[in-house]
Design a protein around this motif. Structure first.
Motif, PDB file in Angstrom:
ATOM      1  N   HIS A 111       0.797  -1.224   0.000  1.00  0.00           N
ATOM      2  CA  HIS A 111       0.000   0.000   0.000  1.00  0.00           C
ATOM      3  C   HIS A 111       0.832   1.278   0.000  1.00  0.00           C
ATOM      4  O   HIS A 111       0.409   2.298   0.529  1.00  0.00           O
ATOM      5  CB  HIS A 111      -0.998   0.006   1.155  1.00  0.00           C
ATOM      6  N   GLY A 112       2.029   1.231  -0.572  1.00  0.00           N
ATOM      7  CA  GLY A 112       2.814   2.444  -0.741  1.00  0.00           C
ATOM      8  C   GLY A 112       3.783   2.772   0.373  1.00  0.00           C
ATOM      9  O   GLY A 112       4.422   3.810   0.348  1.00  0.00           O
ATOM     10  N   GLY A 113       3.928   1.909   1.355  1.00  0.00           N
ATOM     11  CA  GLY A 113       4.886   2.151   2.431  1.00  0.00           C
ATOM     12  C   GLY A 113       6.310   1.842   1.993  1.00  0.00           C
ATOM     13  O   GLY A 113       6.550   1.324   0.894  1.00  0.00           O
ATOM     14  N   ARG A 114       7.243   2.169   2.856  1.00  0.00           N
ATOM     15  CA  ARG A 114       8.660   1.989   2.525  1.00  0.00           C
ATOM     16  C   ARG A 114       9.446   1.786   3.807  1.00  0.00           C
ATOM     17  O   ARG A 114       9.148   2.399   4.830  1.00  0.00           O
ATOM     18  CB  ARG A 114       9.154   3.234   1.811  1.00  0.00           C
ATOM     19  N   VAL A 115      10.471   0.954   3.750  1.00  0.00           N
ATOM     20  CA  VAL A 115      11.368   0.754   4.880  1.00  0.00           C
ATOM     21  C   VAL A 115      12.798   0.712   4.342  1.00  0.00           C
ATOM     22  O   VAL A 115      13.064   0.151   3.277  1.00  0.00           O
ATOM     23  CB  VAL A 115      10.983  -0.520   5.673  1.00  0.00           C
ATOM     24  N   VAL A 116      13.690   1.370   5.065  1.00  0.00           N
ATOM     25  CA  VAL A 116      15.080   1.443   4.630  1.00  0.00           C
ATOM     26  C   VAL A 116      15.966   1.683   5.850  1.00  0.00           C
ATOM     27  O   VAL A 116      15.553   2.340   6.804  1.00  0.00           O
ATOM     28  CB  VAL A 116      15.283   2.569   3.568  1.00  0.00           C
ATOM     29  N   LEU A 117      17.159   1.133   5.824  1.00  0.00           N
ATOM     30  CA  LEU A 117      18.157   1.404   6.855  1.00  0.00           C
ATOM     31  C   LEU A 117      19.212   2.303   6.217  1.00  0.00           C
ATOM     32  O   LEU A 117      19.842   1.912   5.231  1.00  0.00           O
ATOM     33  CB  LEU A 117      18.795   0.103   7.351  1.00  0.00           C
ATOM     34  N   GLU A 118      19.366   3.507   6.775  1.00  0.00           N
ATOM     35  CA  GLU A 118      20.283   4.506   6.215  1.00  0.00           C
ATOM     36  C   GLU A 118      21.203   5.044   7.293  1.00  0.00           C
ATOM     37  O   GLU A 118      20.858   5.038   8.470  1.00  0.00           O
ATOM     38  CB  GLU A 118      19.509   5.696   5.643  1.00  0.00           C
ATOM     39  N   ARG A 119      22.342   5.550   6.866  1.00  0.00           N
ATOM     40  CA  ARG A 119      23.235   6.249   7.780  1.00  0.00           C
ATOM     41  C   ARG A 119      23.417   7.669   7.259  1.00  0.00           C
ATOM     42  O   ARG A 119      24.232   7.921   6.371  1.00  0.00           O
ATOM     43  CB  ARG A 119      24.589   5.586   7.900  1.00  0.00           C
ATOM     44  N   PRO A 120      22.649   8.606   7.835  1.00  0.00           N
ATOM     45  CA  PRO A 120      22.853  10.007   7.452  1.00  0.00           C
ATOM     46  C   PRO A 120      24.255  10.472   7.863  1.00  0.00           C
ATOM     47  O   PRO A 120      24.794  10.025   8.877  1.00  0.00           O
ATOM     48  CB  PRO A 120      21.780  10.755   8.246  1.00  0.00           C
ATOM     49  N   GLU A 121      24.801  11.362   7.086  1.00  0.00           N
ATOM     50  CA  GLU A 121      26.146  11.873   7.347  1.00  0.00           C
ATOM     51  C   GLU A 121      26.214  12.497   8.744  1.00  0.00           C
ATOM     52  O   GLU A 121      25.328  13.227   9.160  1.00  0.00           O
ATOM     53  CB  GLU A 121      26.519  12.924   6.301  1.00  0.00           C
ATOM     54  N   GLY A 122      27.260  12.165   9.469  1.00  0.00           N
ATOM     55  CA  GLY A 122      27.499  12.752  10.778  1.00  0.00           C
ATOM     56  C   GLY A 122      26.803  12.056  11.936  1.00  0.00           C
ATOM     57  O   GLY A 122      26.954  12.477  13.074  1.00  0.00           O
ATOM     58  N   LEU A 123      26.042  10.998  11.681  1.00  0.00           N
ATOM     59  CA  LEU A 123      25.385  10.280  12.770  1.00  0.00           C
ATOM     60  C   LEU A 123      26.179   9.049  13.160  1.00  0.00           C
ATOM     61  O   LEU A 123      26.777   8.381  12.314  1.00  0.00           O
ATOM     62  CB  LEU A 123      23.973   9.858  12.391  1.00  0.00           C
ATOM     63  N   ARG A 124      26.143   8.742  14.438  1.00  0.00           N
ATOM     64  CA  ARG A 124      26.871   7.590  14.970  1.00  0.00           C
ATOM     65  C   ARG A 124      26.212   6.274  14.567  1.00  0.00           C
ATOM     66  O   ARG A 124      26.885   5.286  14.284  1.00  0.00           O
ATOM     67  CB  ARG A 124      26.922   7.708  16.486  1.00  0.00           C
TER      68      ARG A 124
END
Length: 174
Positions: free
Chosen positions: A43-56
């Protein structure tokens, strides 16, 4: 934001309540280095594992589609299990803003409960914080109430947008 004390109830049980909150939302493009996914949910949802810059720690972003039903729960749980198998710390961003109407069934609640029973130790070990994106003022009050009832052991914030979410994660998990 308020930091809750640990409790006997698994923090993921809070999620089964949070995902049923509606509002207006939009799907986000990647906001960091993608470590796992992205995976589409029903139904249009999304899941992702990301590492934004500068985060531990990486952020597990779970965005609901216009409906969050048993198929969505199954897809999200499969992805979360893959994240837990990495045995690394992460934070969770819950985004139920895209849901137009909540649909909770007994089967869905049973599925959530069973997953929680199997994964609660790893979940509470690896999750460093929760941030919930909710714009609707009534839904925000409901989330606050649920937060007080379930008392997740991790720091938790209820925010209006991604900028506030990132600021919270930086403040508690850097």
């Amino acid at each position: 934001f308020a930091v809750a004390a640990p409790c006997a109830r698994p923090s993921w049980e809070l999620v089964s309540q949070l995902i049923s909150l509606g509002g207006t939302g939009e799907q986000q493009a990647s906001r960091g280095k993608v470590l796992l996914g992205p995976q589409s949910l029903a139904h249009g949802g999304r899941v992702v594992l990301e590492r934004p810059e500068g985060l531990r720690h990486p952020i597990l972003r779970i965005s609901a589609g216009h409906r969050f039903d048993e198929d969505s729960v199954a897809d999200a749980q499969a992805f979360m299990t893959r994240v837990l198998r990495q045995r690394r710390a992460f934070t969770v961003e819950w985004d139920p803003r895209g849901i137009t109407w909540p649909r909770l069934s007994q089967g869905m609640m049973r599925r959530v409960h069973d997953w929680v029973e199997q994964h609660v130790k790893a979940w509470d070990t690896h999750v460093q914080a929760h941030v919930v994106l909710v714009r609707n003022p009534i839904a925000r009050q409901l989330v606050r109430l649920l937060q007080r009832v379930f008392l997740p052991p991790q720091p938790t914030a209820i925010v209006r947008d991604e900028v506030e979410a990132l600021a919270f994660v930086r403040s508690c998990c850097s």
